[in-house]
Enzyme design. Structure first.
Site, PDB file in Angstrom:
ATOM      1  N   GLY A  18      43.091  61.257 104.804  1.00  0.00           N
ATOM      2  CA  GLY A  18      41.769  61.241 105.421  1.00  0.00           C
ATOM      3  C   GLY A  18      40.672  61.462 104.415  1.00  0.00           C
ATOM      4  CB  ILE A 147      61.341  56.951 113.979  1.00  0.00           C
ATOM      5  CG1 ILE A 147      61.918  55.815 114.820  1.00  0.00           C
ATOM      6  CG2 ILE A 147      61.012  58.171 114.838  1.00  0.00           C
ATOM      7  CD1 ILE A 147      63.293  56.130 115.381  1.00  0.00           C
ATOM      8  CE  LYS A 222      59.840  55.825  83.973  1.00  0.00           C
ATOM      9  NZ  LYS A 222      60.535  57.140  83.954  1.00  0.00           N
ATOM     10  NE  ARG A 238      44.393  66.110  86.511  1.00  0.00           N
ATOM     11  CZ  ARG A 238      43.782  66.155  85.319  1.00  0.00           C
ATOM     12  NH1 ARG A 238      43.590  65.041  84.626  1.00  0.00           N
ATOM     13  NH2 ARG A 238      43.376  67.307  84.826  1.00  0.00           N
ATOM     14  CB  CYS A 380      31.928  77.538 121.666  1.00  0.00           C
ATOM     15  SG  CYS A 380      32.657  76.783 123.136  1.00  0.00           S
ATOM     16  CG  HIS A 515      31.774  73.404 118.959  1.00  0.00           C
ATOM     17  ND1 HIS A 515      32.599  74.336 118.381  1.00  0.00           N
ATOM     18  CD2 HIS A 515      32.056  73.422 120.293  1.00  0.00           C
ATOM     19  CE1 HIS A 515      33.359  74.892 119.311  1.00  0.00           C
ATOM     20  NE2 HIS A 515      33.044  74.357 120.482  1.00  0.00           N
ATOM     21  CD  GLU A 517      31.581  73.996 114.814  1.00  0.00           C
ATOM     22  OE1 GLU A 517      32.604  74.196 115.505  1.00  0.00           O
ATOM     23  OE2 GLU A 517      30.447  74.415 115.136  1.00  0.00           O
TER      24      GLU A 517
END
Length: 543
Positions: A18, A147, A222, A238, A380, A515, A517
């Site tokens: 993500g 799967i 490789k 990195r 909240c 919320h 944030e």
């Protein structure tokens, strides 16, 4: 017409697909392209709304009320483009849609199969509503070999042949582990991961290799040879000191150049990364530091508070300070005095949550902040606990509580339907579904003129914020609480639902039902978080 970039993962989970997708989206955006990011989640849940935070982490809520994967938060923070419910889908949602159509007779009696019906539904989702975008980045959750992910990999394999030649590339994020006893990075896990990917018909165009050290030339050669990619397409990813350093690091490693080359697009101008550079300079060279205590119930799983952590860091960026977090399990305060845990902090934040566990500890945290003049930010559930604290200790309503925890004589907090039906306690059946019973998405709030929050928002009188809650503060107690100093400075425009409370005579004490944030960005820190960190900075100079 949009070009498509599919990001897959291998070797191990939690490599940061993500974040990699968001960083690449930011790089392409910095070159002037319009980008859209989408997430395919192979789990069978309809959405993460009822999943445990310990298993899934944060539920990220969009403006249109979708409960989505936390990666959509990364997408929004890095690109500034608001996500929608059309940017995240799960296997559960796909199967639900297909079975609804089957029951309705849409398939005219055909046998419903994974191929073509499920794969076609996935492809339809991927290509839907992408007009006007130059690039669509699609992240596939999980790792190659899972799967449950096979229908998604089959769908993205097919889509390369469905679209014009040259309009699709695949990026495979993998891990190069370092073995101290051998003194080298090992490429074999990546080789096997790519082999698995190729066995289902997908040849990656670019390898994005997570590592904690430079990739030697021989290992790069490789990987290119055995994974059938150009050596220049083996990109070093990195570890970075901050997630906001990742776009610059990926550009330095050549990721965006390699992506454009894979599409045969000439890179005429380098990306405009000046604002990313400025952000990272502030992060690396703070002019001070503040300590914020987060009193929560999922403190053992930091991903449960991903957007909150980032919003606090944005507040630090705005104030040029480092924000240090002190994680405190709220249950601790139920048996112990909070003072030894909170005396050294510059601010206290009580985040959202559900259930009775740890609630009394959060109430004690709110009481400590109120009595000791420590900046307090209740979000909240954190606002609801602050209201209960005020009712008990200021207004003398000793039995004040929330109906979320059971029947109570003084329901300061309860289901929204309870208050909208004149306080006749009407409760959802315990056997009922949990999904779809919350107030979700963006809703407006009217602010009181001259209030602290109105000034924080820039003297505006109406705002829009994202919500995720079932319970509300009971307005029947509003007048009694205001008589004791707790001001209801934000309400729904119809005056029915409390949105914000504050103390006028406190250095900084604000509770919000929404919320904030979820809407904070590194380049546009949410004003409440900027103001909260500013208040914490003032507090740090007084202590």
């Amino acid at each position: 017409m949009a070009r498509y970039i599919f990001i897959t993962g291998g070797v191990v989970s939690s490599l940061g697909k993500g974040l990699a997708s968001a960083a690449l989206g930011a790089l392409l955006q910095a070159r002037g392209y319009k980008v859209r990011l989408r997430k395919l989640d192979p789990y069978l849940n309809l959405d993460p709304g009822t999943m445990s935070p310990y298993q899934h982490g944060e539920v990220f809520v969009t403006d249109d009320g979708a409960e989505t994967d936390l990666d959509l938060g990364h997408y929004e923070r890095f690109t500034g483009r608001p996500a929608t419910r059309q940017d995240n889908i799960t296997t559960g949602r796909i199967y639900q849609d297909i079975l609804t159509k089957e029951r309705r007779g849409d398939y005219l009696g055909a046998t419903i199969q994974v191929v073509p019906h499920v794969t076609n539904a996935i492809k339809d989702f991927i290509v839907d509503s992408n007009d006007g975008y130059d690039f669509v980045l699609v992240e596939i959750g999980g790792t190659v070999g899972d799967i449950e992910g096979l229908p998604f990999f089959e769908a993205i394999r097919q889509i390369k042949n469905d679209l014009p030649r040259g309009d699709v590339i695949y990026i495979h994020l993998t891990l190069l582990p370092y073995i101290p006893s051998a003194g080298e990075l090992k490429t074999k896990p990546t080789q096997h991961s790519v082999k698995e990917l190729r066995s289902i018909g997908i040849q990656p165009d670019i390898l994005l290799c997570r590592t904690d050290r430079p990739i030697p030339k021989e290992e790069r050669r490789k990987l290119g040879l055995f994974c059938n990619v150009r050596e220049s397409a083996v990109i070093e990813a990195r570890d970075a000191d901050s997630i906001y350093a990742v776009p610059e690091a990926y550009h330095a490693a050549g990721l965006d150049d390699e992506v454009l080359a894979a599409f045969a697009i000439a890179a005429e101008q380098p990306p405009a990364l000046e604002r990313w550079h400025q952000i990272n300079e502030r992060i690396r060279n703070p002019e001070g530091a503040v300590t914020i205590a987060i009193v929560g119930k999922y403190t053992g799983m930091k991903d449960a508070y991903k957007s909150l952590i980032e919003a606090l860091s944005h507040g630090g960026i705005a104030n040029k300070v480092q924000v240090k977090l002190d994680w405190i399990e709220s249950e601790v305060f139920e048996n112990e005095d909070p003072a030894p845990f909170l005396e050294h902090v510059n601010g206290i934040l009580v985040p959202g949550g559900f259930g009775q566990r740890g609630a009394e500890g959060k109430i004690k945290a709110a009481q400590f902040a109120r009595e000791r003049d420590v900046p307090y930010f209740g979000i909240c559930f954190g606002m609801q606990m602050a209201v209960i604290e005020a009712a008990r200790n200021l207004a003398g309503i000793e039995q004040a509580n929330s109906t979320e925890f059971g029947p109570t004589a003084e329901p300061l907090v309860g289901l929204m339907t309870e208050w909208l039906r004149g306080n006749e306690l009407e409760r959802r059946s315990n056997a009922g579904d949990l999904g779809g019973t919350m107030r979700l998405g963006a809703y407006p709030a009217a602010l009181k003129r001259g209030s602290r929050v109105s000034k924080i928002y820039g003297d505006v009188l109406e705002i829009s914020e994202r919500h995720r809650h079932r319970y509300e503060v009971n307005t029947a107690y509003k007048d009694r609480l205001e008589q004791h100093g707790l001001r209801f400075s934000g309400m729904s425009p119809d005056g029915v639902l409390p949105e914000i409370v504050e103390y006028e005579d406190h250095p900084w004490f604000i509770g919000v039902q929404f919320h904030p944030e979820l809407k904070s960005r590194p380049f546009e820190p949410h004003p409440l978080f900027s103001s909260f960190i500013e208040a914490a900075l003032v507090r740090s100079r007084l202590v």
